[in-house]
Design a protein around this motif. Structure first.
Motif, PDB file in Angstrom:
ATOM      1  N   LEU A  43      -9.974   1.844  -1.047  1.00 36.25           N
ATOM      2  CA  LEU A  43      -9.531   3.116  -1.771  1.00 36.25           C
ATOM      3  C   LEU A  43      -9.988   4.463  -1.949  1.00 36.25           C
ATOM      4  O   LEU A  43     -11.365   4.556  -2.312  1.00 36.25           O
ATOM      5  CB  LEU A  43      -9.430   2.426  -3.223  1.00 36.25           C
ATOM      6  N   ARG A 134      -6.138   2.780   1.398  1.00 38.69           N
ATOM      7  CA  ARG A 134      -5.214   2.585   0.892  1.00 38.69           C
ATOM      8  C   ARG A 134      -5.194   4.473  -0.075  1.00 38.69           C
ATOM      9  O   ARG A 134      -6.226   4.382  -0.600  1.00 38.69           O
ATOM     10  CB  ARG A 134      -4.414   2.368  -0.264  1.00 38.69           C
ATOM     11  N   LEU A 153      -0.884  -0.519  -6.689  1.00 41.09           N
ATOM     12  CA  LEU A 153      -1.799  -1.480  -4.623  1.00 41.09           C
ATOM     13  C   LEU A 153      -0.150  -2.531  -4.894  1.00 41.09           C
ATOM     14  O   LEU A 153      -0.926  -2.980  -3.630  1.00 41.09           O
ATOM     15  CB  LEU A 153      -3.185  -2.043  -5.611  1.00 41.09           C
ATOM     16  N   THR A 156       1.748  -1.736  -2.419  1.00 41.58           N
ATOM     17  CA  THR A 156       2.055  -1.202  -0.635  1.00 41.58           C
ATOM     18  C   THR A 156       1.525  -2.172   0.054  1.00 41.58           C
ATOM     19  O   THR A 156       0.428  -3.049   0.165  1.00 41.58           O
ATOM     20  CB  THR A 156       0.893   0.262  -1.283  1.00 41.58           C
ATOM     21  N   GLN A 158       0.357  -0.749   4.795  1.00 43.74           N
ATOM     22  CA  GLN A 158       0.341  -0.080   5.478  1.00 43.74           C
ATOM     23  C   GLN A 158       1.242   1.140   5.556  1.00 43.74           C
ATOM     24  O   GLN A 158       1.065   2.680   5.842  1.00 43.74           O
ATOM     25  CB  GLN A 158      -1.027   0.038   6.121  1.00 43.74           C
ATOM     26  N   GLY A 212      -0.222   3.263   1.583  1.00 42.52           N
ATOM     27  CA  GLY A 212      -0.626   2.883   2.699  1.00 42.52           C
ATOM     28  C   GLY A 212      -1.113   4.297   3.794  1.00 42.52           C
ATOM     29  O   GLY A 212      -1.000   5.130   4.203  1.00 42.52           O
ATOM     30  N   ARG A 213      -2.623   3.720   4.029  1.00 39.86           N
ATOM     31  CA  ARG A 213      -3.517   4.758   5.002  1.00 39.86           C
ATOM     32  C   ARG A 213      -2.187   5.198   5.934  1.00 39.86           C
ATOM     33  O   ARG A 213      -2.414   6.848   6.925  1.00 39.86           O
ATOM     34  CB  ARG A 213      -4.516   4.286   5.538  1.00 39.86           C
TER      35      ARG A 213
END
Length: 295
Positions: A43, A134, A153, A156, A158, A212-213
């Motif tokens: 995170l 995240r 969290l 979500t 990615q 998300g990334r």
């Protein structure tokens, strides 16, 4: 006319803004990572901060308490906390670093902007440097209860986004405390946003958003807005690219010391939003859907 004179023009990073300070054994500035790199922590927490020496400790204590509880249940939990000091004239950076020393928090990083960008610019630059799977950005005033992140969290992946909402109390046992004037202006702004085509989101402005990334990679390299209206551009970019956005009720209370002028900045936000909407509608701003390196 609005498009010509009100279109945001983000400035490039100064070289010094590519580095962060922390309290590890090197005790020196270190180069920031990149959103395009592979994630190295679970995170990232990005905190835009402008003259927040008095309010910041409340949030830092809240984050510390959350991390300690999380690590009791999940020993390997990793994170980074990026405080984006947006050209503060007070001791915001020093307060953050002193907190890190006191609590031995090597994960806390401070980035100092040479010139104030605005909240949106600070958030964007922080996310572009984040290393988390995240990535959350949250306001420095601690108005939102940080432990509410667990609810986000759970919503979500990615490739999606979860945003805190102060208008969804009916969906859960959340508490929202705000002044009548702020509530009225938020209602008016929401109506204006809806008219301009940003529909389906009750609370666009809550400073508690989780990405998300992959979703962050699709959005933040395309950002233009560096002032308060940046939340709307995030949601527009998500909509244009088909990125799912889920609203999650959070506990929130109004905190004294806001840097925002309710009347002046509300008018500024209305003009900025019109310019943003027109730039995308007219094709002046192109969306690069492919992740790209930032400078």
């Amino acid at each position: 006319m609005v498009v010509r004179f009100k279109s945001p023009k983000p400035r490039k990073r100064e070289d010094s803004e590519n580095y962060f300070e922390c309290i590890d054994e090197k005790n020196e500035r270190q180069r920031l990572g990149s959103l395009e790199d592979k994630a190295s922590v679970e995170l990232s927490i990005v905190v835009p901060a402008y003259n927040e020496e008095e309010r910041l400790p409340v949030l830092l204590n809240d984050v510390l308490a959350y991390v300690q509880r999380r690590r009791e249940k999940e020993k390997g939990f990793s994170f980074e906390l990026i405080v984006m000091d947006d050209g503060s004239r007070d001791k915001t950076s020093e307060v953050a670093l002193e907190f890190a020393r006191k609590h031995n928090m090597c994960e806390l990083k401070v980035v100092r902007h040479t010139i104030n960008r605005g909240k949106g610019g600070a958030v964007t630059q922080g996310v572009l440097s984040a290393m988390g799977r995240r990535i959350l950005f949250c306001d420095a005033d601690g108005a939102t209860r940080f432990s509410d992140i667990d609810a986000l969290l759970g919503k979500t992946t990615q490739t999606s986004i979860a945003i805190g909402s102060r208008n969804n109390q009916a969906l859960g046992e959340t508490v929202v405390e705000r002044s009548h004037i702020r509530a009225f202006l938020q209602w008016g702004f929401h109506t204006y946003v809806t008219i301009l085509g940003v529909r389906g989101v009750r609370d666009t402005q809550c400073g508690f958003k989780l990405f998300g990334r992959q979703a962050a990679r699709q959005i933040f390299p395309n950002m233009h807005v560096e002032r308060f209206i940046f939340d709307i551009e995030i949601l527009l970019l998500a909509r244009y690219q088909g990125i799912p956005v889920t609203e999650v009720p959070v506990n929130w209370h109004e905190v004294a010391g806001s840097k925002m002028s309710i009347v002046r900045d509300s008018i500024q936000m209305a003009l900025d939003l019109l310019a943003v909407r027109l730039n995308y509608l007219l094709g002046n701003w192109k969306i690069n859907a492919e992740p790209r390196q930032h400078k």
